[in-house]
Motif scaffolding. Structure first.
Motif, PDB file in Angstrom:
ATOM      1  N   ARG A  72       0.834  -1.194   0.000  1.00 56.76           N
ATOM      2  CA  ARG A  72       0.000   0.000   0.000  1.00 56.76           C
ATOM      3  C   ARG A  72       0.872   1.249   0.000  1.00 56.76           C
ATOM      4  N   ASP A  73       0.416   2.283  -0.691  1.00 56.96           N
ATOM      5  CA  ASP A  73       1.139   3.547  -0.758  1.00 56.96           C
ATOM      6  C   ASP A  73       0.782   4.399   0.451  1.00 56.96           C
TER       7      ASP A  73
ATOM      8  N   SER B 211      -8.617   2.336  -2.414  1.00 58.53           N
ATOM      9  CA  SER B 211      -8.601   1.272  -3.415  1.00 58.53           C
ATOM     10  C   SER B 211      -7.591   0.180  -3.093  1.00 58.53           C
ATOM     11  N   GLN B 212      -6.598   0.492  -2.231  1.00 59.12           N
ATOM     12  CA  GLN B 212      -5.580  -0.484  -1.869  1.00 59.12           C
ATOM     13  C   GLN B 212      -5.897  -1.211  -0.560  1.00 59.12           C
ATOM     14  N   CYS B 213      -7.047  -0.908   0.016  1.00 54.71           N
ATOM     15  CA  CYS B 213      -7.394  -1.480   1.322  1.00 54.71           C
ATOM     16  C   CYS B 213      -8.437  -2.590   1.151  1.00 54.71           C
TER      17      CYS B 213
END
Length: 431
Positions: free
Chosen positions: A402-403, A421-423
């Motif tokens: 994740r960023d 969106s990355q979670c």
């Protein structure tokens, strides 16, 4: 000593739930007992929609919503009392009529005032029905109007308690006659009698106010979960129940977004060392959780909080000057005026980063205000992850892939902001 029980809307959502509430209370014969009750089910949401309709331009929409509210509450009365529903139904009808009158009277007043004069009827309706049902089942009960007990200032929708005046009224209750008292959460009134509401988690706060004024033995909040957890069980697949935590730890968890107990509820209890218990109204055998003075088990397991629908604002001086104390004071003052809370604040030499809930009606005016004096960059659709008592390995695992857009950390708390969106829909806390 006095006990205070608080029941939320889920515990009285319909006739079957109210019957269950009566059965539960029958198992606690000790007196004095004060029962604080919220509005039924989603009634507050319905009242807020009714408020909007009353202030709008569609009378038919308003009448339909009012009739739905009336019909649903009378259906509950009919289901509970059957052929003997008449007297309770009359009291419900009278409250609906008074609600309608107040909407007509206050629809052109400022919205916070109008809100408090009308939304309070959710609790007035629910407690009228609950108190009548308890009495009907043989539990000697007295209905009390919280507007005559909890005295506040005129800050509508977030009223401040006048503690000395409230204590005088509450201590004037005669609690030695063997009856339990049923009253409303969430509401109070000014000394002039104008209704007020206590803001977020106001019903829990009402229970704490009464307990504080009476030096109660304990407050029990009855929920549809067995107790407090180190994470939201709906989002974390291995959430662990916390049997005991301290007031300070509970306040820290709530501050960072945990759906635990609001800090304003805990403060008056902490002042008098009154324990707060969280128990399941669905399973009386469950052990529950206790918030109190004992901090020995704080941090035994890491706690994880997720705040979604977040917006990151990075605010910079247009003249490339430092983000000094004067500029921070100005920016944070505008944040307060907008009624927004920053879940994460991170200051650098030339910028101030703020992570905020994405409330369009509050956020957009704040962004416009800041943009008139500062360079503002914005990113939406973010998730703020807060971890209490986590080690480096846990933080690395939770952040993998994740960023990280912003970060803040101290001795016991780490916060990281990720693109939503990355979670994942369901998280797992590595052990």
């Amino acid at each position: 000593m006095t006990q205070v029980f608080k029941f939320g809307g889920a515990s009285i959502r319909d006739a079957a739930a109210i019957r269950h509430l009566g059965d539960l209370l029958a198992r606690f014969p000790a007196r004095p007992l004060i029962v604080v009750v919220s509005a039924m089910g989603k009634t507050t949401d319905a009242l807020e929609a009714l408020l909007a309709a009353a202030r709008g331009d569609d009378p038919a929409d308003y009448r339909e919503r009012l009739e739905t509210l009336r019909r649903e509450h009378l259906a509950t009365v009919e289901a509970l009392f059957g052929a003997s529903a008449g007297p309770v139904a009359q009291r419900v009808e009278a409250l609906i009529t008074e609600l309608d009158r107040r909407h007509r009277r206050h629809a052109r007043r400022e919205r916070p005032f109008h809100y408090d004069q009308t939304v309070c009827f959710g609790e007035l309706l629910s407690t009228t029905i609950v108190a009548a049902w308890l009495e009907d089942t043989g539990l000697a009960s007295e209905w009390r109007d919280a507007r005559e007990l909890i005295v506040t200032d005129g800050t509508h929708q977030a009223a401040n308690v006048n503690w000395s005046a409230t204590a005088e009224r509450v201590r004037g209750l005669d609690l030695d006659d063997g009856r339990l008292r049923v009253t409303q959460g969430f509401i109070g009134a000014t000394p002039e009698g104008d209704a007020t509401t206590l803001g977020r988690e106001g019903s829990d706060y009402s229970a704490a106010i009464l307990a504080h004024c009476l030096a109660a033995e304990a407050v029990t909040i009855w929920k549809d979960v067995p107790g407090l957890f180190n994470a939201d069980p709906r989002r974390v697949d291995n959430a662990v129940q916390l049997e005991t935590i301290s007031y300070g730890e509970a306040i820290a968890l709530a501050w960072h977004g945990a759906k635990v107990i609001h800090p304003k509820t805990l403060a008056p209890l902490q002042q008098r060392a009154i324990p707060l218990k969280v128990r399941s109204f669905q399973d009386l055998a469950a052990s529950g959780s206790t918030i109190g003075d004992d901090a020995r088990r704080d941090g035994e397991v890491p706690a994880l909080m997720l705040c979604e629908a977040q917006t990151l604002l990075e605010v910079r001086p247009r003249d490339f000057a430092f983000m000094d104390e004067a500029r921070q004071h100005d920016i944070l003052g505008r944040l307060v005026a907008a009624g927004l809370h920053a879940g994460l604040i991170d200051a650098g030499a030339t910028r101030l980063s703020l992570c905020l809930d994405s409330h369009p009606e509050r956020l957009e005016p704040l962004v416009a205000s800041l943009s008139s004096n500062y360079a503002v960059t914005r990113r939406d659709d973010l998730t703020l992850l807060t971890v209490r008592h986590g080690d480096d390995a846990l933080l690395r695992a939770l952040g993998e892939g994740r960023d990280c857009l912003a970060e803040r950390r101290n001795a016991d708390t780490a916060q990281r902001l990720f693109p939503a969106s990355q979670c994942p829909a369901t998280w797992h806390v590595p052990t």
